[in-house]
Design a protein around this motif. Structure first.
Motif, PDB file in Angstrom:
ATOM      1  N   MET A  72      15.799 -12.367   3.876  1.00  0.00           N
ATOM      2  CA  MET A  72      15.048 -12.582   2.636  1.00  0.00           C
ATOM      3  C   MET A  72      15.888 -12.172   1.430  1.00  0.00           C
ATOM      4  N   ALA A  73      16.740 -11.171   1.583  1.00  0.00           N
ATOM      5  CA  ALA A  73      17.630 -10.766   0.490  1.00  0.00           C
ATOM      6  C   ALA A  73      18.527 -11.925   0.082  1.00  0.00           C
ATOM      7  N   VAL A  74      18.989 -12.688   1.064  1.00  0.00           N
ATOM      8  CA  VAL A  74      19.836 -13.855   0.776  1.00  0.00           C
ATOM      9  C   VAL A  74      19.031 -14.889  -0.024  1.00  0.00           C
ATOM     10  N   VAL A  75      17.800 -15.131   0.391  1.00  0.00           N
ATOM     11  CA  VAL A  75      16.934 -16.088  -0.310  1.00  0.00           C
ATOM     12  C   VAL A  75      16.721 -15.643  -1.754  1.00  0.00           C
ATOM     13  N   LEU A  76      16.344 -14.362  -1.937  1.00  0.00           N
ATOM     14  CA  LEU A  76      16.069 -13.862  -3.288  1.00  0.00           C
ATOM     15  C   LEU A  76      17.326 -13.813  -4.146  1.00  0.00           C
ATOM     16  N   ALA A  77      18.463 -13.502  -3.540  1.00  0.00           N
ATOM     17  CA  ALA A  77      19.721 -13.487  -4.301  1.00  0.00           C
ATOM     18  C   ALA A  77      20.043 -14.887  -4.805  1.00  0.00           C
ATOM     19  N   ALA A  78      19.817 -15.896  -3.972  1.00  0.00           N
ATOM     20  CA  ALA A  78      20.069 -17.279  -4.392  1.00  0.00           C
ATOM     21  C   ALA A  78      19.123 -17.680  -5.523  1.00  0.00           C
ATOM     22  N   CYS A  79      17.870 -17.296  -5.415  1.00  0.00           N
ATOM     23  CA  CYS A  79      16.898 -17.613  -6.477  1.00  0.00           C
ATOM     24  C   CYS A  79      17.272 -16.909  -7.775  1.00  0.00           C
ATOM     25  N   ALA A  80      17.641 -15.642  -7.691  1.00  0.00           N
ATOM     26  CA  ALA A  80      18.027 -14.883  -8.883  1.00  0.00           C
ATOM     27  C   ALA A  80      19.288 -15.465  -9.509  1.00  0.00           C
ATOM     28  N   ALA A  81      20.250 -15.848  -8.680  1.00  0.00           N
ATOM     29  CA  ALA A  81      21.490 -16.445  -9.198  1.00  0.00           C
ATOM     30  C   ALA A  81      21.195 -17.763  -9.905  1.00  0.00           C
ATOM     31  N   ASP A  82      20.292 -18.554  -9.343  1.00  0.00           N
ATOM     32  CA  ASP A  82      19.916 -19.811  -9.988  1.00  0.00           C
ATOM     33  C   ASP A  82      19.204 -19.523 -11.307  1.00  0.00           C
ATOM     34  N   GLY A  83      18.381 -18.498 -11.327  1.00  0.00           N
ATOM     35  CA  GLY A  83      17.733 -18.103 -12.572  1.00  0.00           C
ATOM     36  C   GLY A  83      18.748 -17.682 -13.621  1.00  0.00           C
ATOM     37  N   GLN A  84      19.746 -16.925 -13.216  1.00  0.00           N
ATOM     38  CA  GLN A  84      20.790 -16.480 -14.146  1.00  0.00           C
ATOM     39  C   GLN A  84      21.607 -17.670 -14.649  1.00  0.00           C
ATOM     40  N   ARG A  85      21.956 -18.562 -13.741  1.00  0.00           N
ATOM     41  CA  ARG A  85      22.750 -19.743 -14.091  1.00  0.00           C
ATOM     42  C   ARG A  85      22.041 -20.606 -15.137  1.00  0.00           C
ATOM     43  N   THR A  86      20.718 -20.660 -15.068  1.00  0.00           N
ATOM     44  CA  THR A  86      19.946 -21.541 -15.950  1.00  0.00           C
ATOM     45  C   THR A  86      19.273 -20.802 -17.104  1.00  0.00           C
ATOM     46  N   GLY A  87      19.589 -19.532 -17.273  1.00  0.00           N
ATOM     47  CA  GLY A  87      18.932 -18.774 -18.338  1.00  0.00           C
ATOM     48  C   GLY A  87      17.450 -18.578 -18.100  1.00  0.00           C
ATOM     49  N   GLY A  88      17.051 -18.551 -16.838  1.00  0.00           N
ATOM     50  CA  GLY A  88      15.648 -18.346 -16.480  1.00  0.00           C
ATOM     51  C   GLY A  88      14.845 -19.633 -16.392  1.00  0.00           C
ATOM     52  N   ARG A  89      15.441 -20.768 -16.690  1.00  0.00           N
ATOM     53  CA  ARG A  89      14.738 -22.057 -16.702  1.00  0.00           C
ATOM     54  C   ARG A  89      14.503 -22.626 -15.303  1.00  0.00           C
ATOM     55  N   SER A  90      15.270 -22.204 -14.343  1.00  0.00           N
ATOM     56  CA  SER A  90      15.213 -22.765 -12.996  1.00  0.00           C
ATOM     57  C   SER A  90      13.798 -22.733 -12.418  1.00  0.00           C
ATOM     58  N   ALA A  91      13.363 -23.896 -11.929  1.00  0.00           N
ATOM     59  CA  ALA A  91      12.061 -23.969 -11.257  1.00  0.00           C
ATOM     60  C   ALA A  91      12.070 -23.122  -9.989  1.00  0.00           C
ATOM     61  N   VAL A  92      13.214 -23.082  -9.311  1.00  0.00           N
ATOM     62  CA  VAL A  92      13.327 -22.271  -8.095  1.00  0.00           C
ATOM     63  C   VAL A  92      13.133 -20.792  -8.439  1.00  0.00           C
ATOM     64  N   TYR A  93      13.833 -20.319  -9.478  1.00  0.00           N
ATOM     65  CA  TYR A  93      13.699 -18.922  -9.891  1.00  0.00           C
ATOM     66  C   TYR A  93      12.258 -18.617 -10.313  1.00  0.00           C
ATOM     67  N   GLN A  94      11.673 -19.461 -11.145  1.00  0.00           N
ATOM     68  CA  GLN A  94      10.318 -19.188 -11.624  1.00  0.00           C
ATOM     69  C   GLN A  94       9.302 -19.239 -10.494  1.00  0.00           C
ATOM     70  N   THR A  95       9.502 -20.132  -9.524  1.00  0.00           N
ATOM     71  CA  THR A  95       8.614 -20.166  -8.355  1.00  0.00           C
ATOM     72  C   THR A  95       8.767 -18.891  -7.538  1.00  0.00           C
ATOM     73  N   ALA A  96      10.001 -18.427  -7.354  1.00  0.00           N
ATOM     74  CA  ALA A  96      10.233 -17.180  -6.613  1.00  0.00           C
ATOM     75  C   ALA A  96       9.609 -15.991  -7.342  1.00  0.00           C
ATOM     76  N   LEU A  97       9.728 -15.965  -8.665  1.00  0.00           N
ATOM     77  CA  LEU A  97       9.112 -14.889  -9.453  1.00  0.00           C
ATOM     78  C   LEU A  97       7.596 -14.914  -9.284  1.00  0.00           C
ATOM     79  N   ASN A  98       6.996 -16.101  -9.379  1.00  0.00           N
ATOM     80  CA  ASN A  98       5.552 -16.216  -9.165  1.00  0.00           C
ATOM     81  C   ASN A  98       5.172 -15.789  -7.753  1.00  0.00           C
ATOM     82  N   ALA A  99       5.982 -16.201  -6.779  1.00  0.00           N
ATOM     83  CA  ALA A  99       5.712 -15.839  -5.386  1.00  0.00           C
ATOM     84  C   ALA A  99       5.748 -14.324  -5.200  1.00  0.00           C
ATOM     85  N   PHE A 100       6.711 -13.679  -5.850  1.00  0.00           N
ATOM     86  CA  PHE A 100       6.838 -12.224  -5.758  1.00  0.00           C
ATOM     87  C   PHE A 100       5.562 -11.548  -6.271  1.00  0.00           C
TER      88      PHE A 100
END
Length: 178
Positions: A72-100
């Motif tokens: 799960m750390a790998v999954v969350l790291a990928a989501c966080a990295a995508d969030g960082q890459r997109t300035g928080g715009r990533s749908a993947v990052y925002q979905t992971a944040l909502n899921a959390f």
């Protein structure tokens, strides 16, 4: 140097990974013992739960749980990295944040149903929910938070469920090979 008001920063994106790590540390420490000591009581309290569900819960040992948390750390790291890459715009990052955040609500519901401590219920009100609300606020102020819709709740819960089931499947497979 002036800061871009649309830059949410690593504290928001990689903060998700850090908040998750604190929360899952509680679970890694508590789940194996809690399952061992509480499942007999849970069977009595919830007799309608199928026996196969109790057996599956009892079958998750400390090694499997820790391995699933690592996956799960790998999954969350990928989501966080995508969030960082997109300035928080990533749908993947925002979905992971909502899921959390939503998974934290599930922890509190479990503790309420159990009428006591369940693994994850201590760090949920101290870390999970405050971080989620803070990060969503930062995304909103930066103008990058997607509008909340009822389907986002469904997507968040589905993401959390799929990630949990998937990482446990990976853990079982990895440990069977070893």
């Amino acid at each position: 140097m002036t800061r871009d008001p649309h830059d949410v920063g690593a504290s928001v994106t990689f903060g998700l990974l850090a908040a998750w790590a604190v929360h899952d540390a509680e679970e890694v420490v508590m789940v194996p013992r809690w399952v061992r000591t509480q499942v007999p009581e849970l069977r009595k309290k919830f007799p309608r739960v199928p026996e196969t569900a109790w057996r599956q819960l009892e079958a998750v040992d400390g090694r499997e749980f820790t391995t699933a948390v690592a996956a799960m750390a790998v999954v969350l790291a990928a989501c966080a990295a995508d969030g960082q890459r997109t300035g928080g715009r990533s749908a993947v990052y925002q979905t992971a944040l909502n899921a959390f955040g939503l998974h934290g609500v599930v922890h509190l519901a479990q503790a309420a149903a159990f009428r006591g401590y369940t693994p994850g219920s201590v760090t949920t009100p101290l870390v999970v929910l405050p971080f989620t609300l803070w990060a969503r606020g930062r995304l909103r102020r930066a103008g990058v938070l997607r509008p909340a819709r009822p389907r986002d709740v469904v997507q968040g819960l589905a993401f959390a469920t799929a990630a949990a089931v998937g990482t446990h499947a990976v853990a079982r497979r990895v440990l069977r090979r070893g």
